[in-house]
Design a protein around this motif. Structure first.
Motif, PDB file in Angstrom:
ATOM      1  N   GLY A  28       0.797  -1.232   0.000  1.00 43.07           N
ATOM      2  CA  GLY A  28       0.000   0.000   0.000  1.00 43.07           C
ATOM      3  C   GLY A  28       0.823   1.273   0.000  1.00 43.07           C
ATOM      4  O   GLY A  28       0.279   2.362  -0.174  1.00 43.07           O
ATOM      5  N   ALA A  29       2.140   1.170   0.184  1.00 40.85           N
ATOM      6  CA  ALA A  29       2.991   2.371   0.121  1.00 40.85           C
ATOM      7  C   ALA A  29       2.837   2.958  -1.274  1.00 40.85           C
ATOM      8  O   ALA A  29       2.865   2.243  -2.273  1.00 40.85           O
ATOM      9  CB  ALA A  29       4.443   2.003   0.401  1.00 40.85           C
ATOM     10  N   ARG A  30       2.665   4.279  -1.345  1.00 43.92           N
ATOM     11  CA  ARG A  30       2.376   4.851  -2.654  1.00 43.92           C
ATOM     12  C   ARG A  30       3.110   6.166  -2.875  1.00 43.92           C
ATOM     13  O   ARG A  30       3.518   6.841  -1.946  1.00 43.92           O
ATOM     14  CB  ARG A  30       0.881   5.010  -2.867  1.00 43.92           C
ATOM     15  CG  ARG A  30       0.206   6.130  -2.160  1.00 43.92           C
ATOM     16  CD  ARG A  30      -1.300   6.216  -2.478  1.00 43.92           C
ATOM     17  NE  ARG A  30      -1.554   6.549  -3.859  1.00 43.92           N
ATOM     18  CZ  ARG A  30      -2.485   5.963  -4.624  1.00 43.92           C
ATOM     19  NH1 ARG A  30      -3.264   5.033  -4.148  1.00 43.92           N
ATOM     20  NH2 ARG A  30      -2.636   6.319  -5.879  1.00 43.92           N
ATOM     21  N   VAL A  31       3.231   6.475  -4.163  1.00 40.19           N
ATOM     22  CA  VAL A  31       3.792   7.749  -4.609  1.00 40.19           C
ATOM     23  C   VAL A  31       2.861   8.276  -5.689  1.00 40.19           C
ATOM     24  O   VAL A  31       2.466   7.533  -6.591  1.00 40.19           O
ATOM     25  CB  VAL A  31       5.215   7.571  -5.194  1.00 40.19           C
ATOM     26  CG1 VAL A  31       5.735   8.881  -5.746  1.00 40.19           C
ATOM     27  CG2 VAL A  31       6.164   6.995  -4.149  1.00 40.19           C
ATOM     28  N   PHE A 144       2.228   5.177  -8.262  1.00 39.88           N
ATOM     29  CA  PHE A 144       2.829   3.889  -7.953  1.00 39.88           C
ATOM     30  C   PHE A 144       2.249   3.450  -6.622  1.00 39.88           C
ATOM     31  O   PHE A 144       2.194   4.234  -5.672  1.00 39.88           O
ATOM     32  CB  PHE A 144       4.356   4.032  -7.814  1.00 39.88           C
ATOM     33  CG  PHE A 144       5.006   2.873  -7.104  1.00 39.88           C
ATOM     34  CD1 PHE A 144       5.444   1.773  -7.809  1.00 39.88           C
ATOM     35  CD2 PHE A 144       5.171   2.882  -5.727  1.00 39.88           C
ATOM     36  CE1 PHE A 144       6.035   0.698  -7.160  1.00 39.88           C
ATOM     37  CE2 PHE A 144       5.763   1.809  -5.069  1.00 39.88           C
ATOM     38  CZ  PHE A 144       6.193   0.721  -5.787  1.00 39.88           C
ATOM     39  N   VAL A 145       1.815   2.194  -6.546  1.00 40.63           N
ATOM     40  CA  VAL A 145       1.359   1.617  -5.280  1.00 40.63           C
ATOM     41  C   VAL A 145       2.016   0.254  -5.143  1.00 40.63           C
ATOM     42  O   VAL A 145       1.907  -0.587  -6.044  1.00 40.63           O
ATOM     43  CB  VAL A 145      -0.179   1.455  -5.229  1.00 40.63           C
ATOM     44  CG1 VAL A 145      -0.603   0.821  -3.907  1.00 40.63           C
ATOM     45  CG2 VAL A 145      -0.877   2.782  -5.435  1.00 40.63           C
ATOM     46  N   HIS A 146       2.681   0.048  -4.009  1.00 45.77           N
ATOM     47  CA  HIS A 146       3.299  -1.253  -3.780  1.00 45.77           C
ATOM     48  C   HIS A 146       2.206  -2.242  -3.421  1.00 45.77           C
ATOM     49  O   HIS A 146       1.386  -1.995  -2.552  1.00 45.77           O
ATOM     50  CB  HIS A 146       4.341  -1.196  -2.663  1.00 45.77           C
ATOM     51  CG  HIS A 146       5.305  -2.325  -2.752  1.00 45.77           C
ATOM     52  ND1 HIS A 146       4.940  -3.633  -2.511  1.00 45.77           N
ATOM     53  CD2 HIS A 146       6.606  -2.359  -3.096  1.00 45.77           C
ATOM     54  CE1 HIS A 146       5.979  -4.416  -2.689  1.00 45.77           C
ATOM     55  NE2 HIS A 146       7.010  -3.670  -3.047  1.00 45.77           N
ATOM     56  N   GLY A 147       2.190  -3.353  -4.112  1.00 47.43           N
ATOM     57  CA  GLY A 147       1.202  -4.387  -3.854  1.00 47.43           C
ATOM     58  C   GLY A 147       1.674  -5.376  -2.806  1.00 47.43           C
ATOM     59  O   GLY A 147       2.734  -5.210  -2.205  1.00 47.43           O
ATOM     60  N   GLY A 152      11.945  -6.302  -4.599  1.00 43.72           N
ATOM     61  CA  GLY A 152      13.193  -5.870  -3.982  1.00 43.72           C
ATOM     62  C   GLY A 152      12.956  -4.897  -2.843  1.00 43.72           C
ATOM     63  O   GLY A 152      13.659  -4.933  -1.825  1.00 43.72           O
ATOM     64  N   ALA A 153      11.966  -4.004  -2.991  1.00 44.51           N
ATOM     65  CA  ALA A 153      11.659  -3.046  -1.922  1.00 44.51           C
ATOM     66  C   ALA A 153      11.195  -3.782  -0.671  1.00 44.51           C
ATOM     67  O   ALA A 153      11.564  -3.421   0.455  1.00 44.51           O
ATOM     68  CB  ALA A 153      10.595  -2.052  -2.383  1.00 44.51           C
ATOM     69  N   ARG A 154      10.393  -4.801  -0.852  1.00 43.36           N
ATOM     70  CA  ARG A 154       9.919  -5.571   0.302  1.00 43.36           C
ATOM     71  C   ARG A 154      11.094  -6.281   0.987  1.00 43.36           C
ATOM     72  O   ARG A 154      11.220  -6.260   2.203  1.00 43.36           O
ATOM     73  CB  ARG A 154       8.870  -6.587  -0.117  1.00 43.36           C
ATOM     74  CG  ARG A 154       8.308  -7.348   1.079  1.00 43.36           C
ATOM     75  CD  ARG A 154       7.182  -8.277   0.752  1.00 43.36           C
ATOM     76  NE  ARG A 154       6.136  -7.747  -0.071  1.00 43.36           N
ATOM     77  CZ  ARG A 154       5.231  -6.838   0.307  1.00 43.36           C
ATOM     78  NH1 ARG A 154       5.270  -6.322   1.515  1.00 43.36           N
ATOM     79  NH2 ARG A 154       4.302  -6.421  -0.537  1.00 43.36           N
ATOM     80  N   GLY A 166      13.347   5.986   1.713  1.00 42.50           N
ATOM     81  CA  GLY A 166      14.296   6.347   0.660  1.00 42.50           C
ATOM     82  C   GLY A 166      13.875   5.811  -0.695  1.00 42.50           C
ATOM     83  O   GLY A 166      14.031   6.495  -1.715  1.00 42.50           O
ATOM     84  N   ARG A 167      13.338   4.605  -0.710  1.00 39.44           N
ATOM     85  CA  ARG A 167      12.888   4.021  -1.986  1.00 39.44           C
ATOM     86  C   ARG A 167      11.722   4.813  -2.551  1.00 39.44           C
ATOM     87  O   ARG A 167      11.666   5.078  -3.757  1.00 39.44           O
ATOM     88  CB  ARG A 167      12.501   2.551  -1.788  1.00 39.44           C
ATOM     89  CG  ARG A 167      11.975   1.891  -3.038  1.00 39.44           C
ATOM     90  CD  ARG A 167      13.020   1.876  -4.151  1.00 39.44           C
ATOM     91  NE  ARG A 167      12.483   1.244  -5.345  1.00 39.44           N
ATOM     92  CZ  ARG A 167      12.743   1.666  -6.577  1.00 39.44           C
ATOM     93  NH1 ARG A 167      13.550   2.687  -6.808  1.00 39.44           N
ATOM     94  NH2 ARG A 167      12.216   1.052  -7.607  1.00 39.44           N
ATOM     95  N   LEU A 168      10.782   5.205  -1.700  1.00 34.60           N
ATOM     96  CA  LEU A 168       9.637   5.991  -2.178  1.00 34.60           C
ATOM     97  C   LEU A 168      10.087   7.367  -2.677  1.00 34.60           C
ATOM     98  O   LEU A 168       9.585   7.859  -3.694  1.00 34.60           O
ATOM     99  CB  LEU A 168       8.580   6.127  -1.079  1.00 34.60           C
ATOM    100  CG  LEU A 168       7.920   4.810  -0.660  1.00 34.60           C
ATOM    101  CD1 LEU A 168       6.970   5.056   0.512  1.00 34.60           C
ATOM    102  CD2 LEU A 168       7.199   4.146  -1.818  1.00 34.60           C
ATOM    103  N   ALA A 169      11.051   7.980  -1.994  1.00 34.08           N
ATOM    104  CA  ALA A 169      11.577   9.272  -2.453  1.00 34.08           C
ATOM    105  C   ALA A 169      12.263   9.114  -3.809  1.00 34.08           C
ATOM    106  O   ALA A 169      12.110   9.960  -4.699  1.00 34.08           O
ATOM    107  CB  ALA A 169      12.547   9.849  -1.421  1.00 34.08           C
TER     108      ALA A 169
END
Length: 189
Positions: A28-31, A144-147, A152-154, A166-169
């Motif tokens: 759910g992390a999003r940009v 962008f929404v992380h599912g 790799g981010a997970r 940092g990844r979201l930025a």
């Protein structure tokens, strides 16, 4: 007839309660980025749906191509492969599946993880195109929404939870650079 899952309500992308907190924090992390570009909406639509061009604009995605037998015009279910390069020099390859294609308004896709389940993607990307003030201009909303799928981010967040911010930025920065490059490239054609 294959029915696509409804991925328009991104609030349903939740991790199970019994997973470690970093896992749940990534899902759910999003940009979201919104810019106005000096191009008409039909032209922007043609650019964003030609995934082969994305590698020319993005600081991260350096190659994308439609998989064989991809229907044209692009529609839900179409798949493409993309290759990304990260600041540490590592690379990844992903397969993506178009989840929404409504010309010239919405183009969205799911990044599939190793299981290939479009209902549990590693990420969702979306472009929404709308009118902007002034003739021949388009408002582009890019998200962008992380599912809940693997990525790799997970994996990084499980090792060091502080890496997610940092990844979201970095994603926000890359999205902004990509949209600016798309508009600049088109101005000089």
């Amino acid at each position: 007839m294959h029915t696509m899952p409804d991925l328009t309500d991104l609030t349903d992308l939740t991790a199970p309660d019994d997973l470690p907190d970093p896992y749940a924090a990534v899902t759910g992390a999003r940009v979201d980025v919104a810019v106005t570009v000096p191009l008409p909406r039909d032209r922007v639509w043609k650019l964003i749906t030609d995934v082969r061009l994305h590698g020319a604009w993005s600081p991260e995605c350096f190659h994308a191509s439609w998989l064989p037998d991809t229907p044209q015009p692009v529609r839900p279910g179409a798949r493409f492969a993309a290759r990304n390069r990260y600041p540490d020099g590592s690379e990844s390859q992903v397969v993506c599946q178009v989840t929404e294609a409504v010309a010239p308004v919405v183009f969205a896709w799911a990044v599939l993880d190793g299981r290939g389940d479009v209902a549990r993607p590693s990420a969702l990307w979306r472009y929404e195109l709308g009118p902007a003030a002034g003739a021949g201009r388009t408002e582009v909303r890019h998200s962008f929404v992380h599912g809940p799928g693997d990525s790799g981010a997970r994996a990084a967040a499980l090792r060091a939870p502080e890496t997610l911010a940092g990844r979201l930025a970095a994603l926000r920065h890359n999205m902004e650079l990509s949209l600016a490059a798309m508009a600049r490239t088109e101005e000089y054609r």
